[in-house]
Design a protein around this motif. Structure first.
Motif, PDB file in Angstrom:
ATOM      1  N   LEU A  81      12.870  44.871  59.692  1.00 62.50           N
ATOM      2  CA  LEU A  81      12.941  43.862  58.629  1.00 62.50           C
ATOM      3  C   LEU A  81      14.347  43.276  58.544  1.00 62.50           C
ATOM      4  O   LEU A  81      14.521  42.073  58.368  1.00 62.50           O
ATOM      5  CB  LEU A  81      12.554  44.469  57.279  1.00 62.50           C
ATOM      6  CG  LEU A  81      11.052  44.566  57.008  1.00 62.50           C
ATOM      7  CD1 LEU A  81      10.823  45.118  55.608  1.00 62.50           C
ATOM      8  CD2 LEU A  81      10.365  43.208  57.164  1.00 62.50           C
ATOM      9  N   ARG A  82      15.351  44.137  58.680  1.00 65.28           N
ATOM     10  CA  ARG A  82      16.733  43.646  58.632  1.00 65.28           C
ATOM     11  C   ARG A  82      16.975  42.619  59.728  1.00 65.28           C
ATOM     12  O   ARG A  82      17.546  41.560  59.510  1.00 65.28           O
ATOM     13  CB  ARG A  82      17.732  44.815  58.789  1.00 65.28           C
ATOM     14  CG  ARG A  82      18.279  45.313  57.463  1.00 65.28           C
ATOM     15  CD  ARG A  82      19.480  46.233  57.685  1.00 65.28           C
ATOM     16  NE  ARG A  82      19.103  47.446  58.406  1.00 65.28           N
ATOM     17  CZ  ARG A  82      18.518  48.506  57.830  1.00 65.28           C
ATOM     18  NH1 ARG A  82      18.258  48.489  56.538  1.00 65.28           N
ATOM     19  NH2 ARG A  82      18.211  49.561  58.544  1.00 65.28           N
ATOM     20  N   VAL A  83      16.501  42.939  60.941  1.00 69.26           N
ATOM     21  CA  VAL A  83      16.688  42.018  62.065  1.00 69.26           C
ATOM     22  C   VAL A  83      15.920  40.719  61.811  1.00 69.26           C
ATOM     23  O   VAL A  83      16.442  39.616  62.000  1.00 69.26           O
ATOM     24  CB  VAL A  83      16.210  42.666  63.385  1.00 69.26           C
ATOM     25  CG1 VAL A  83      16.365  41.690  64.543  1.00 69.26           C
ATOM     26  CG2 VAL A  83      16.992  43.944  63.659  1.00 69.26           C
ATOM     27  N   ALA A  84      14.670  40.858  61.337  1.00 64.85           N
ATOM     28  CA  ALA A  84      13.831  39.680  61.115  1.00 64.85           C
ATOM     29  C   ALA A  84      14.439  38.772  60.050  1.00 64.85           C
ATOM     30  O   ALA A  84      14.532  37.556  60.221  1.00 64.85           O
ATOM     31  CB  ALA A  84      12.419  40.110  60.715  1.00 64.85           C
ATOM     32  N   GLU A  85      14.913  39.388  58.949  1.00 62.65           N
ATOM     33  CA  GLU A  85      15.462  38.583  57.849  1.00 62.65           C
ATOM     34  C   GLU A  85      16.708  37.826  58.283  1.00 62.65           C
ATOM     35  O   GLU A  85      17.019  36.762  57.756  1.00 62.65           O
ATOM     36  CB  GLU A  85      15.768  39.488  56.644  1.00 62.65           C
ATOM     37  CG  GLU A  85      14.500  39.778  55.837  1.00 62.65           C
ATOM     38  CD  GLU A  85      14.602  41.030  54.985  1.00 62.65           C
ATOM     39  OE1 GLU A  85      15.717  41.602  54.895  1.00 62.65           O
ATOM     40  OE2 GLU A  85      13.572  41.455  54.425  1.00 62.65           O
ATOM     41  N   ALA A  86      17.396  38.364  59.286  1.00 64.85           N
ATOM     42  CA  ALA A  86      18.586  37.669  59.786  1.00 64.85           C
ATOM     43  C   ALA A  86      18.233  36.678  60.892  1.00 64.85           C
ATOM     44  O   ALA A  86      19.114  36.173  61.583  1.00 64.85           O
ATOM     45  CB  ALA A  86      19.600  38.689  60.290  1.00 64.85           C
ATOM     46  N   GLY A  87      16.930  36.425  61.078  1.00 63.95           N
ATOM     47  CA  GLY A  87      16.526  35.410  62.044  1.00 63.95           C
ATOM     48  C   GLY A  87      16.036  35.955  63.371  1.00 63.95           C
ATOM     49  O   GLY A  87      15.566  35.207  64.220  1.00 63.95           O
ATOM     50  N   ALA A  88      16.189  37.228  63.578  1.00 59.23           N
ATOM     51  CA  ALA A  88      15.619  37.912  64.751  1.00 59.23           C
ATOM     52  C   ALA A  88      16.202  37.453  66.082  1.00 59.23           C
ATOM     53  O   ALA A  88      15.599  37.634  67.129  1.00 59.23           O
ATOM     54  CB  ALA A  88      14.095  37.780  64.764  1.00 59.23           C
ATOM     55  N   GLN A  89      17.388  36.839  66.035  1.00 57.68           N
ATOM     56  CA  GLN A  89      17.965  36.366  67.289  1.00 57.68           C
ATOM     57  C   GLN A  89      18.113  37.474  68.341  1.00 57.68           C
ATOM     58  O   GLN A  89      17.820  37.256  69.517  1.00 57.68           O
ATOM     59  CB  GLN A  89      19.310  35.668  67.033  1.00 57.68           C
ATOM     60  CG  GLN A  89      19.761  34.745  68.168  1.00 57.68           C
ATOM     61  CD  GLN A  89      18.698  33.731  68.581  1.00 57.68           C
ATOM     62  OE1 GLN A  89      18.030  33.145  67.726  1.00 57.68           O
ATOM     63  NE2 GLN A  89      18.504  33.548  69.888  1.00 57.68           N
ATOM     64  N   ALA A  93       9.072  37.581  57.062  1.00 59.32           N
ATOM     65  CA  ALA A  93      10.418  38.044  56.708  1.00 59.32           C
ATOM     66  C   ALA A  93      11.481  37.085  57.227  1.00 59.32           C
ATOM     67  O   ALA A  93      12.526  36.894  56.603  1.00 59.32           O
ATOM     68  CB  ALA A  93      10.649  39.447  57.273  1.00 59.32           C
ATOM     69  N   ALA A  94      11.201  36.467  58.379  1.00 59.00           N
ATOM     70  CA  ALA A  94      12.183  35.558  58.976  1.00 59.00           C
ATOM     71  C   ALA A  94      12.080  34.158  58.379  1.00 59.00           C
ATOM     72  O   ALA A  94      12.825  33.259  58.785  1.00 59.00           O
ATOM     73  CB  ALA A  94      11.975  35.502  60.487  1.00 59.00           C
ATOM     74  N   GLY A  95      11.156  33.974  57.430  1.00 54.13           N
ATOM     75  CA  GLY A  95      11.059  32.687  56.742  1.00 54.13           C
ATOM     76  C   GLY A  95      10.307  31.621  57.514  1.00 54.13           C
ATOM     77  O   GLY A  95      10.469  30.426  57.259  1.00 54.13           O
ATOM     78  N   HIS A  96       9.478  32.031  58.463  1.00 53.57           N
ATOM     79  CA  HIS A  96       8.702  31.041  59.211  1.00 53.57           C
ATOM     80  C   HIS A  96       7.452  30.648  58.419  1.00 53.57           C
ATOM     81  O   HIS A  96       6.961  31.423  57.609  1.00 53.57           O
ATOM     82  CB  HIS A  96       8.265  31.607  60.565  1.00 53.57           C
ATOM     83  CG  HIS A  96       9.401  31.755  61.529  1.00 53.57           C
ATOM     84  ND1 HIS A  96      10.196  30.707  61.905  1.00 53.57           N
ATOM     85  CD2 HIS A  96       9.876  32.843  62.181  1.00 53.57           C
ATOM     86  CE1 HIS A  96      11.109  31.134  62.750  1.00 53.57           C
ATOM     87  NE2 HIS A  96      10.948  32.440  62.929  1.00 53.57           N
ATOM     88  N   PRO A  97       6.907  29.449  58.697  1.00 51.90           N
ATOM     89  CA  PRO A  97       5.665  29.050  58.047  1.00 51.90           C
ATOM     90  C   PRO A  97       4.523  30.008  58.440  1.00 51.90           C
ATOM     91  O   PRO A  97       4.584  30.647  59.490  1.00 51.90           O
ATOM     92  CB  PRO A  97       5.370  27.655  58.605  1.00 51.90           C
ATOM     93  CG  PRO A  97       6.584  27.219  59.326  1.00 51.90           C
ATOM     94  CD  PRO A  97       7.433  28.406  59.591  1.00 51.90           C
ATOM     95  N   VAL A  98       3.501  30.033  57.597  1.00 48.21           N
ATOM     96  CA  VAL A  98       2.361  30.938  57.824  1.00 48.21           C
ATOM     97  C   VAL A  98       1.766  30.770  59.215  1.00 48.21           C
ATOM     98  O   VAL A  98       1.370  31.746  59.858  1.00 48.21           O
ATOM     99  CB  VAL A  98       1.215  30.641  56.823  1.00 48.21           C
ATOM    100  CG1 VAL A  98       0.395  31.874  56.561  1.00 48.21           C
ATOM    101  CG2 VAL A  98       1.765  30.053  55.542  1.00 48.21           C
ATOM    102  N   GLU A  99       1.693  29.492  59.671  1.00 45.42           N
ATOM    103  CA  GLU A  99       1.045  29.229  60.960  1.00 45.42           C
ATOM    104  C   GLU A  99       1.743  29.963  62.095  1.00 45.42           C
ATOM    105  O   GLU A  99       1.124  30.380  63.061  1.00 45.42           O
ATOM    106  CB  GLU A  99       1.057  27.722  61.288  1.00 45.42           C
ATOM    107  CG  GLU A  99       0.225  26.879  60.349  1.00 45.42           C
ATOM    108  CD  GLU A  99       1.050  26.301  59.203  1.00 45.42           C
ATOM    109  OE1 GLU A  99       2.008  26.984  58.759  1.00 45.42           O
ATOM    110  OE2 GLU A  99       0.752  25.190  58.747  1.00 45.42           O
ATOM    111  N   VAL A 100       3.058  30.099  61.979  1.00 45.20           N
ATOM    112  CA  VAL A 100       3.830  30.746  63.043  1.00 45.20           C
ATOM    113  C   VAL A 100       3.439  32.227  63.126  1.00 45.20           C
ATOM    114  O   VAL A 100       3.191  32.768  64.206  1.00 45.20           O
ATOM    115  CB  VAL A 100       5.341  30.581  62.789  1.00 45.20           C
ATOM    116  CG1 VAL A 100       6.153  31.401  63.776  1.00 45.20           C
ATOM    117  CG2 VAL A 100       5.717  29.101  62.875  1.00 45.20           C
ATOM    118  N   GLY A 101       3.348  32.860  61.966  1.00 47.43           N
ATOM    119  CA  GLY A 101       2.951  34.266  61.937  1.00 47.43           C
ATOM    120  C   GLY A 101       1.533  34.441  62.427  1.00 47.43           C
ATOM    121  O   GLY A 101       1.238  35.362  63.202  1.00 47.43           O
ATOM    122  N   ALA A 102       0.651  33.530  61.999  1.00 52.33           N
ATOM    123  CA  ALA A 102      -0.748  33.636  62.414  1.00 52.33           C
ATOM    124  C   ALA A 102      -0.860  33.514  63.929  1.00 52.33           C
ATOM    125  O   ALA A 102      -1.620  34.241  64.569  1.00 52.33           O
ATOM    126  CB  ALA A 102      -1.586  32.561  61.736  1.00 52.33           C
TER     127      ALA A 102
END
Lengths: 743, 314
Positions: free
Chosen positions: A333-341, A417-426
């Protein structure tokens, strides 16, 4: 009539193999008995972790006597022939019988076989069964050569009737049959002997073994449900796990335990996966909060402390596992919240295939394809690109490293967690689908795009390096990917040709690899690709290439590459066609019907192709369709013969004014009507309407052939009729290549 | 009598009880092999002795090293250096499961209170060219041992079949002693003159090795040593069976196998340093497997491996 009881007692049989093995035992033994003449009234197969059991009732006490009459050579035939016959029948010459037949006197042999006692036959059949048992994996043990799934310890084999029971004697590599067995490994009271199936089942129960796997499963399920219900909770249904657990215990005892509060915030799928995969626990959900709050484990015994020690041990193991899972979840989650670069970067270091570069390169290609295809799903290309770039990010997460089966799902959680739109996660979750022929296909536009892009790239990439599936070998699951594309296109009703897409994907791979050694040839490659003029594809390829390189001079190499890419793309298209044939065959559409449609233009539009094939198949099943096909074939044959004889092609010029017969005039009229109806139907690709128009031709064509002789003495009339037949041919062929249809 | 009813107090007591138990059951209690190995199976008393027709029964503790599992002694149960207890009996006796359960009783597991299960787990060692069928043994849902009937080693069918038992000692001991972090586990008795925990003995070494394994080990040197071990192994096995000096038949299977073990451990170290890519990995494993196959070929040419002067290899 006696009953037969067989038990093969061994060390623990893998749970996943038990059901199949008990069914195999039943089949092999009953087949063997029946073949030897021993019929029976009923048979049932059961199993526990340590035994396969077969109960057969109403068995014949012995196989019936048989008489066989065999016809031999003629009386007076050469001695050699007669001797050969005697050898085959196992008789001597004086035992033969002469009989007069319409063909003269012939020798007959009467072969009588005495029936054999059931025990002899059973011993033979069972030994054979044990020695040739189809275990998925078997082993030797000790100094012996016998193979079984794990060491085989004893064979119980008894025949019983009202008078009592007797052991069927048999010896397999030193294991002699008997009438005894043992119960539960820890709760049983040692070996005991049995006299019948009922006695066996009852004594097993007294020795803490539930023989029937279904009873064990039912018992587990009922107890688990009740335990949960008593606390206002419910068990998460998992029939696969239930079956497995029922195969791990002989005396199931359901225990429900707590999940420490620390872990209740983990995604429910993580809890479930961790508990199911590692511990074989059922998840217990609170319907009010929809969270997994407890677990159910199934022990194999009762204890004096009512399972307190067992539950505490299980809870401790679970705690350690979930502590790991929580650690991974929080780190991720920490990595994802920071953008997961870091995840995206690390894909640079993961080799996708040694000839195809890194995962990062593959994802870049998928993103390009997804955004290029965006118009077909009417979505924003930038969003498609974004979803594609994210779709495999979770492969670098700690959670997926630990639980590979959570790939995609974690991508969905981490996308949020990374703030992407729902479609991206789906799309991260759904782009792997469909994984099997029964798996659902994605339907959300972005997921559809990423899933298609992922599969087109996979296929194009392996085609570009000539790693195609052969025979049973398909290590990269390319057949599954092609079927996935087919199902996604069909089920989402996406039309349009796929050759340009395939070509673009192949060209991209070829030029990437090309770029490594001959960078300066890129612009000319682009120019030459454009010259091929394959729609906008080539321009898109050209753009892609131009972006990457500066100016160059060499003209030949890029041309070659462009050409090679087209050859590969066309080969890949025919692979899609092969997979489509398999797919449609499963749907009941014959291969010749598909071939008839494949021969038509725009055959790279799979949705169109399937619509055409479905309509044609339905049409051919009707009376009109079947007869029209015959009419077409007849017209075509006559035409072909005449054309060969006359050396001309009859293709136009039929004129109604030369029509003599009424049926001939009627056919002219019918063809006019049909053509008028067909034209708009074909333009709108309404194949059902086209088939209806064709159906209207059936009666006039039949009547015409009935009444009219084509080969008239009058050459003008003959030619006119041939030209009329050619109109039938043209109309029919405009719908599908009926020459390819059998029948 | 009686001992099993009293719970063991320390890590070493569990080891001692296992040693006594298996000695009583007729195993030769061997000492650890004096080289770095990844698991007890690598000890020649298992790998080589499972080959050929000669009977065998051995039990021993084997310190095992898995450099990638190092966590500076901070993880409650992951260590780069740990102990396995290993039993190998050939041919596998018919009551091996009962013998095994007896060993659990001996170390204080009360069968009337615990739930022991044999759960399918097939074993395969790509570096040893070996496989077998068996189970992982669960005690209350925790894996406490591996139980395997060897089917093939070094590409040879095992005839007779050996039964192999492997206990992960730290995990098993933590469970029996009720300890949550390995470093808190009593190594000797808590009431000893100088009571020591596992951490007193190993915390510092875990740190030292983790640092070396992950960051300092000189990969050029490791790579060179790998190549040298590989070459030496082959050279040893290239020698004629008959020794020109003594005139005796001396097939040097064990010295060659030492080099194979060495190569295997060097590969593990290189892996921990992260210098082996996914594709190279397979190639390295293949090279070690080739060596172990050669060693197996050599061992079956020795008396211990079933060779007889009459020339038949069993």
């Amino acid at each position: 009539m006696p009953d037969l009881l067989i038990e093969l007692f061994s060390e623990e049989i893998p749970a996943r193999m038990q059901t199949r093995a008990s069914e195999d035992l039943k089949k092999l033994v009953t087949d063997g008995l029946v073949e030897a003449g021993l019929t029976y009234a009923g048979a049932h197969a059961l199993s526990t972790p340590r035994r396969l059991t077969l109960a057969i009732d109403g068995l014949l006490a012995q196989s019936p006597d048989t008489k066989e009459e065999r016809k031999g050579p003629k009386v007076g035939a050469p001695d050699k022939a007669i001797e050969g016959f005697l050898r085959g029948a196992g008789l001597t010459r004086d035992q033969l019988v002469e009989r007069d037949t319409p063909k003269g006197a012939i020798y007959f042999a009467l072969i009588e076989k005495k029936g054999r006692p059931a025990a002899d036959i059973i011993a033979e059949v069972l030994e054979n069964t044990i020695r040739n048992f189809p275990w998925p994996k078997s082993m030797r043990w000790g100094s012996g050569n016998l193979k079984w799934v794990r060491p085989l310890h004893s064979i119980l084999c008894i025949l019983s009737d009202e008078a009592g029971s007797e052991i069927v004697p048999l010896d397999v590599d030193g294991i002699t049959s008997g009438n005894s067995t043992e119960g539960h490994r820890f709760m049983g009271t040692g070996r005991f002997s049995v006299t019948s199936f009922d006695d066996y089942e009852a004594k097993l129960k007294a020795n803490k073994v539930v023989l029937n796997p279904q009873d064990r499963a039912d018992h587990i399920w009922e107890d688990a449900k009740n335990a949960a219900f008593a606390q206002g909770l419910e068990i998460v249904e998992d029939m696969g796990l239930l079956k497995e657990v029922a195969g791990l215990v002989e005396w199931p005892v359901v225990l429900m335990g707590d999940i420490a509060d620390d872990f209740i915030a983990l995604p429910p799928e993580v809890l479930q996966t961790s508990m199911r995969e590692h511990q074989k626990f059922f998840s217990v959900r609170n319907p009010k909060t929809d969270r997994i709050e407890k677990f159910v484990t199934v022990a194999n015994r009762e204890t004096a402390d009512n399972g307190v020690t067992i539950l505490a041990g299980n809870q401790k193991v679970l705690f350690a596992r979930l502590a790991d899972a929580k650690f991974f979840w929080e780190n991720d989650l920490r990595v994802a919240e920071a953008g997961a670069q870091p995840w995206l970067d690390s894909l640079e270091n993961v080799t996708f295939h040694n000839k195809l570069g890194t995962q990062a390169a593959r994802i870049e290609r998928i993103a390009a394809i997804a955004s290029w295809l965006a118009p077909i799903a009417d979505v924003d290309p930038e969003l498609a690109r974004k979803a594609a770039l994210w779709c495999k990010a979770d492969l670098s997460s700690e959670m997926v490293y630990e639980f590979p089966e959570l790939q995609g799902l974690m991508g969905k959680y981490y996308a949020t967690a990374a703030g992407h739109p729902v479609e991206v996660g789906a799309a991260a979750l759904e782009h792997y689908s469909p994984l099997g022929p029964n798996d659902a296909v994605p339907s959300e536009p972005i997921s559809v795009l990423v899933s298609l892009a992922e599969k087109f790239d996979l296929l194009a990439a392996f085609w570009a390096i000539s790693e195609k599936p052969t025979g049973s070998k398909d290590p990269f699951a390319l057949r599954r990917a092609a079927l996935g594309v087919i199902r996604i296109l069909l089920e989402n009703k996406i039309s349009g040709g796929i050759l340009p897409i395939v070509y673009w994907c192949v060209a991209k791979i070829k030029s990437e690899r090309f770029m490594e050694d001959r960078k300066d040839e890129f612009v000319t490659l682009a120019v030459n690709l454009a010259k091929l003029n394959k729609d906008e594809v080539t321009l898109a390829v050209a753009d892609a290439l131009r972006e990457n390189v500066g100016n160059g001079q060499d003209l030949d190499r890029p041309k070659e590459i462009a050409h090679e890419a087209m050859v590969i793309a066309e080969n890949l298209l025919s692979f899609f066609h092969d997979r489509l044939k398999v797919y449609l065959k499963d749907q009941g559409i014959r291969h010749d019907v598909i071939d008839a449609c494949l021969a038509m233009p725009k055959n790279d539009d799979l949705t169109l192709l399937v619509n055409r094939a479905t309509a044609l198949a339905a049409f051919l099943k009707t009376d009109d369709g079947e007869n029209l096909l015959q009419g077409f074939k007849r017209a075509n044959n006559i035409l072909a013969q005449a054309e060969e004889k006359d050396g001309v092609e009859y293709s136009y010029g039929a004129d109604v004014k030369f029509a003599e017969d009424d049926t001939e005039k009627a056919l002219f009229a019918a063809l006019d009507t049909a053509e008028t109806a067909l034209k708009p139907a074909m333009e709108t690709e309404d194949f059902a309407a086209a088939m209806t128009a064709m159906a209207s031709l059936r009666a006039p064509i039949d009547a015409f052939f009935e009444a009219v002789q084509i080969n008239s003495d009058n050459e003008i009339i003959r030619r006119n009729r041939l030209n009329l037949l050619s109109r039938i041919r043209q109309i029919c062929l405009s719908v599908a290549d009926l020459n390819k249809v059998e029948g | 009598m009686g001992q099993q009813d009293i719970k063991p107090q320390s890590f070493q007591e569990i080891i001692l009880r296992l040693q006594n138990y298996w000695a009583e059951k007729g195993c030769a209690v061997l000492q650890p092999y004096d080289m770095e190995v990844g698991a007890g199976t690598f000890h020649p008393a298992t790998t080589l002795r499972s080959l050929g027709s000669n009977p065998w029964a051995a039990a021993y503790v084997q310190p095992s090293r898995r450099p990638t599992d190092g966590r500076y002694g901070e993880n409650p149960n992951r260590l780069q250096h740990y102990y396995q207890y290993q039993v190998l009996i050939k041919p596998s006796p018919p009551n091996l499961q009962d013998l095994y359960l007896g060993s659990l009783r001996a170390i204080g597991i009360d069968m009337d209170l615990h739930d022991i299960r044999f759960v399918e787990d097939d074993w395969e060692s790509p570096t040893l060219g070996a496989w077998g069928l068996g189970w992982e043994v669960w005690c209350d849902g925790m894996e406490v041992s591996q139980f395997t009937y060897f089917q093939q080693v070094g590409g040879y069918d095992c005839k007779p079949v050996s039964g192999e038992l492997t206990y992960g000692l730290e995990r098993l001991a933590m469970y029996i002693l009720g300890v949550d972090h390995v470093m808190d586990m009593p190594y000797n008795a808590p009431d000893a003159l100088i009571p020591l925990t596992y951490g007193d003995v190993f915390k510092q070494t875990e740190e030292e090795y983790a640092r070396w394994n992950f960051d300092v080990a000189n990969t050029d040197v490791l790579l060179r040593h790998f190549e040298e071990a590989e070459e030496e192994c082959k050279t040893i096995l290239d020698q004629a069976y008959d020794d020109p000096k003594t005139g005796k038949r001396i097939v040097m299977a064990h010295p060659a196998y030492d080099q194979c073990i060495k190569a295997s451990h060097l590969f593990n170290l290189l892996d921990a340093r992260g210098v082996i890519s996914v594709t190279e990995r397979q190639a390295y494993i293949g090279r070690v497997r080739a060596l172990s196959k050669l060693c197996a070929d050599a061992f079956v040419q020795t008396r211990a491996g079933g060779w007889t002067p009459e020339g038949d290899v069993a």
